[in-house]
Design a protein around this motif. Structure first.
Motif, PDB file in Angstrom:
ATOM      1  N   PRO A 177      49.270  32.404  26.876  1.00  0.00           N
ATOM      2  CA  PRO A 177      48.436  31.230  26.584  1.00  0.00           C
ATOM      3  C   PRO A 177      49.251  29.936  26.536  1.00  0.00           C
ATOM      4  O   PRO A 177      50.289  29.860  25.881  1.00  0.00           O
ATOM      5  N   GLY A 178      48.783  28.954  27.250  1.00  0.00           N
ATOM      6  CA  GLY A 178      49.449  27.662  27.276  1.00  0.00           C
ATOM      7  C   GLY A 178      50.616  27.573  28.228  1.00  0.00           C
ATOM      8  O   GLY A 178      51.210  26.504  28.400  1.00  0.00           O
ATOM      9  N   VAL A 179      50.963  28.711  28.881  1.00  0.00           N
ATOM     10  CA  VAL A 179      52.115  28.722  29.798  1.00  0.00           C
ATOM     11  C   VAL A 179      51.653  29.008  31.224  1.00  0.00           C
ATOM     12  O   VAL A 179      51.841  28.212  32.135  1.00  0.00           O
ATOM     13  N   PHE A 180      51.050  30.183  31.436  1.00  0.00           N
ATOM     14  CA  PHE A 180      50.563  30.507  32.773  1.00  0.00           C
ATOM     15  C   PHE A 180      49.447  31.544  32.690  1.00  0.00           C
ATOM     16  O   PHE A 180      49.300  32.243  31.685  1.00  0.00           O
ATOM     17  N   LYS A 181      48.671  31.623  33.771  1.00  0.00           N
ATOM     18  CA  LYS A 181      47.619  32.633  33.908  1.00  0.00           C
ATOM     19  C   LYS A 181      47.625  33.120  35.349  1.00  0.00           C
ATOM     20  O   LYS A 181      47.479  32.331  36.288  1.00  0.00           O
ATOM     21  N   LEU A 182      47.799  34.429  35.523  1.00  0.00           N
ATOM     22  CA  LEU A 182      47.837  35.045  36.850  1.00  0.00           C
ATOM     23  C   LEU A 182      46.664  35.991  36.990  1.00  0.00           C
ATOM     24  O   LEU A 182      46.517  36.928  36.200  1.00  0.00           O
ATOM     25  N   GLU A 183      45.822  35.763  37.991  1.00  0.00           N
ATOM     26  CA  GLU A 183      44.661  36.613  38.212  1.00  0.00           C
ATOM     27  C   GLU A 183      45.080  37.980  38.745  1.00  0.00           C
ATOM     28  O   GLU A 183      46.155  38.132  39.329  1.00  0.00           O
ATOM     29  N   LEU A 184      44.182  38.954  38.554  1.00  0.00           N
ATOM     30  CA  LEU A 184      44.461  40.318  39.004  1.00  0.00           C
ATOM     31  C   LEU A 184      44.674  40.364  40.517  1.00  0.00           C
ATOM     32  O   LEU A 184      45.558  41.065  41.012  1.00  0.00           O
ATOM     33  N   GLY A 185      43.883  39.604  41.264  1.00  0.00           N
ATOM     34  CA  GLY A 185      44.025  39.580  42.718  1.00  0.00           C
ATOM     35  C   GLY A 185      45.391  39.083  43.149  1.00  0.00           C
ATOM     36  O   GLY A 185      45.980  39.608  44.099  1.00  0.00           O
ATOM     37  N   ALA A 186      45.894  38.066  42.461  1.00  0.00           N
ATOM     38  CA  ALA A 186      47.217  37.539  42.792  1.00  0.00           C
ATOM     39  C   ALA A 186      48.302  38.559  42.467  1.00  0.00           C
ATOM     40  O   ALA A 186      49.285  38.699  43.211  1.00  0.00           O
ATOM     41  N   ALA A 187      48.136  39.281  41.359  1.00  0.00           N
ATOM     42  CA  ALA A 187      49.102  40.328  41.004  1.00  0.00           C
ATOM     43  C   ALA A 187      49.104  41.434  42.064  1.00  0.00           C
ATOM     44  O   ALA A 187      50.168  41.947  42.447  1.00  0.00           O
ATOM     45  N   ILE A 188      47.916  41.796  42.557  1.00  0.00           N
ATOM     46  CA  ILE A 188      47.822  42.802  43.627  1.00  0.00           C
ATOM     47  C   ILE A 188      48.532  42.300  44.880  1.00  0.00           C
ATOM     48  O   ILE A 188      49.253  43.048  45.551  1.00  0.00           O
ATOM     49  N   ALA A 189      48.345  41.015  45.201  1.00  0.00           N
ATOM     50  CA  ALA A 189      48.992  40.436  46.382  1.00  0.00           C
ATOM     51  C   ALA A 189      50.510  40.516  46.268  1.00  0.00           C
ATOM     52  O   ALA A 189      51.211  40.835  47.242  1.00  0.00           O
ATOM     53  N   LEU A 190      51.044  40.243  45.083  1.00  0.00           N
ATOM     54  CA  LEU A 190      52.492  40.302  44.884  1.00  0.00           C
ATOM     55  C   LEU A 190      53.006  41.738  44.987  1.00  0.00           C
ATOM     56  O   LEU A 190      54.092  41.981  45.526  1.00  0.00           O
ATOM     57  N   LEU A 191      52.237  42.690  44.473  1.00  0.00           N
ATOM     58  CA  LEU A 191      52.626  44.101  44.595  1.00  0.00           C
ATOM     59  C   LEU A 191      52.636  44.543  46.052  1.00  0.00           C
ATOM     60  O   LEU A 191      53.541  45.271  46.490  1.00  0.00           O
TER      61      LEU A 191
END
Length: 352
Positions: A177-191
């Motif tokens: 909170p207050g630093v960053f937010k990464l969506e599940l889709g973006a995490a899948i893309a990075l994997l």
């Protein structure tokens, strides 16, 4: 007579491969571009969340870039991926809307539907290109028209997704909170990005694709099954395109016929900017990732500068692509016509 001690001789480092050199150039330009935006534009680019917003908004394009990179490294091309993205997104959205299967079961079946579409297109196009020897541009052009036509047949209007389990999955994020937010889709893309890097770098199929793109005759002499390697490269490409379509609806929560328009061109441009050669044999998915970041950063800079005309974004992107193509030509010409293979790909001869 003095005898030189071989242990005291200086070992020269092997020359940097073209793949690594072109990727480092792309990374350097992205860092310089983003740093300039931080200095001259200010607040928007000073936030760490802005970088994560680039990932969240363009997760599907990162996956699509990996798709094109693998095919291009093998010396091929696939312009059907944008159509596969659109068909997958619309099919899955329609399924979630009309199937009546609630809960996680509906989500799992929609994902299997996406993978099935990708596998079907990959097998068909891979067979035509690899085993029948038809030009990949013609085959994938037909695939693009086919996928777009079927998408319009399914629905010509937007299809909003109201499936509760899917929407709950969409809400899942990785965040401080207050630093960053990464969506599940973006995490899948990075994997997927890491997985494709490991495939190309450490798996036999990945090495075969590099060898195939570098010189097909040499690959045959080394005992590589050229047809099978090319066939699997198209399967991977289409499956990744289908996953990109699924990740898109995870971000947008709807399917529509305009999804993926020109996305194949953006993916090709990202791969080229990241150091992938159209002639094959040279490329890296991490370079493509930074290619995506460069193109999207250009768009964000234009938006932050309050440039309303969309054609300026097109001009800037086209100029950047032309610059990278020119830079690649100059760099490779200076290093000689013979491509520098990565050390992990070179054949090690046994000492007698």
């Amino acid at each position: 007579m003095t005898v030189k001690n071989p242990e005291n001789t200086v070992r020269r480092r092997p020359p940097m491969s073209n793949t690594k050199l072109l990727m480092l150039i792309a990374i350097g330009i992205f860092v310089a571009m983003y740093a300039a935006a931080m200095i001259f534009i200010g607040k928007r680019f000073l936030s760490l969340q802005e970088i994560f917003n680039l990932l969240n908004n363009n997760a599907y394009l990162i996956i699509l870039g990996c798709s094109l990179t693998i095919v291009m490294i093998g010396g091929g091309i696939d312009i059907s991926v944008g159509g596969v993205v659109c068909l997958t997104a619309m099919s899955c959205a329609k399924f979630l809307q009309t199937s009546g299967i609630e809960g996680p079961g509906g989500v799992i079946l929609s994902l299997l539907l996406a993978l099935g579409i990708g596998l079907l297109f990959g097998c068909e196009q891979g067979f035509l290109v690899s085993y029948l020897g038809i030009q990949p541009f013609i085959v994938t052009l037909a695939g693009m028209f086919l996928s777009r036509g079927v998408t319009t047949m399914i629905s010509s209007e937007n299809v909003p997704i109201k499936h509760e389990a899917f929407l709950e999955m969409k809400k899942f994020t990785f965040q401080i909170p207050g630093v960053f937010k990464l969506e599940l889709g973006a995490a899948i893309a990075l994997l997927i990005l890491v997985g494709m890097y490991l495939l190309l770098r450490h798996h036999k199929l990945g090495r075969s694709i590099y060898a195939l793109g570098g010189n097909q005759q040499s690959a045959l002499m080394l005992g590589i099954n050229v047809k099978r390697s090319r066939f699997f490269s198209y399967i991977i490409s289409s499956v990744l395109a289908a996953l990109a379509g699924y990740v898109f609806i995870m971000h947008a929560s709807s399917g529509k016929t305009s999804i993926g328009l020109r996305s194949e061109m953006d993916a090709i441009a990202s791969a080229i900017i990241g150091g992938t050669l159209l002639t094959g044999g040279v490329g890296n998915v991490f370079g493509t990732f930074f290619g995506v970041m460069i193109l999207t950063t250009i768009q964000e800079i234009m938006a932050a500068s309050k440039v309303q005309e969309s054609y300026w974004q097109e001009i800037a992107s086209g100029a950047m692509l032309a610059l990278f193509i020119l830079m690649q030509s100059v760099v490779l010409d200076r290093r000689g016509k013979k491509m520098q293979l990565p050390s992990w790909l070179k054949i090690q001869r046994k000492k007698e």
